[in-house]
Design an enzyme around this catalytic site. Sequence first.
Site, short mmCIF file in Angstrom:
data_model
loop_
_atom_site.label_atom_id
_atom_site.label_comp_id
_atom_site.label_asym_id
_atom_site.label_seq_id
_atom_site.Cartn_x
_atom_site.Cartn_y
_atom_site.Cartn_z
N GLY A 147 2.74 -4.12 5.87
CA GLY A 147 2.08 -5.41 5.73
C GLY A 147 0.86 -5.30 4.84
N CYS A 148 0.38 -6.44 4.37
CA CYS A 148 -0.76 -6.44 3.45
C CYS A 148 -2.05 -5.97 4.14
CB CYS A 148 -0.96 -7.82 2.83
SG CYS A 148 -1.01 -9.18 4.01
#
Length: 344
Positions: A147-148
């Site tokens: 994920g970011c």
Amino acid sequence: MKVGIVGATGYGGLELIRFLHNHPAVEQIDLFTSSEEGVQFSSKFGHLVKIADTPLQKIAYDTLAKFDVVFTSTPSGVTSELLPPLVGKGPKLIDLSGDFRLKDLASYETWYGKKAAPYHSVQQSVYGLTEWNTELIRQATLVANPGCYPTAVLLSLLPLVKERLIDPSFLVIDAKSGISGAGNKPSQTTHFSETNENFSIYKVNTHQHIPEIEQALSMFAQADTAITFNTHLVPMTRGILATSYAPVMQGITEAQLISCLQATYENHPFVRIVTDASSLGTNRVKGSNYCDILVKVDSRTNRATIVSVIDNLVKGAAGQAIQNMNVQFDLPQTTGLDVVPFFI
């Protein structure tokens, strides 16, 4: 290489196209849709006229199996059903959703509120934090792209936790993201009049990236800990700035923390250690695959402030996915990604 992209109409998919279009090892890019078969892609995105004048294709397993690489940039809950039949059938699979990141299926269902992917597919997946899992990524058939938020947080914390320079049992992480992190489907919370001139917190203590960060701290730094992690929406398009706070272990200095980060990432082209706070900011990495990290120690409280910035759509999504593809095909990690940040 021949590349397929499922979910090309999202922001992550558009960034995949932007980088892969100039990737010297990619000769073909096909785009797939679940609902707009036959629509010319550039008719939806005017900036891609004469660049991606290709029709969107129907998702079909026989077709996808013929590619060298398939990227899936879809909402969570889609690839848990889409990808398992393709695992081991030919293409390298790089999933940008969260469906294969968490090894504990019950944890996925609790935090994401969706049915988990089959157990054997999840166990076959390799967590794609490139700088920390290169060898397994090289051998992987299915890569779970991080994920970011976890990308920004983990790159800054893992070296310091692994070397026992900070105390992971008191980790507090305050993260902020631009609106593109919410995707391109309009909602009330991403409406211009709701976000402009506004700064808000969301998913307080319930963000689905919490177990992902904790899992990676355990996996790469042997630190089993519970973190305090909260996220905020900033009225800008791109970027993540994550600020982490942790006690410094007895006798450890700021210089040692900086030295640890520098030594860890000395041979990793996309991580830059910054020592001057005035040189750190989301616009310093915008549009690029760089992650910039700053660490400072408050001698009064004996706590470290660790800050990292990335472009959520690039290092936090498409750029890291392509970096993982490069690793899988024994290409230099910078291939197709060696671009200067937008800055302004």
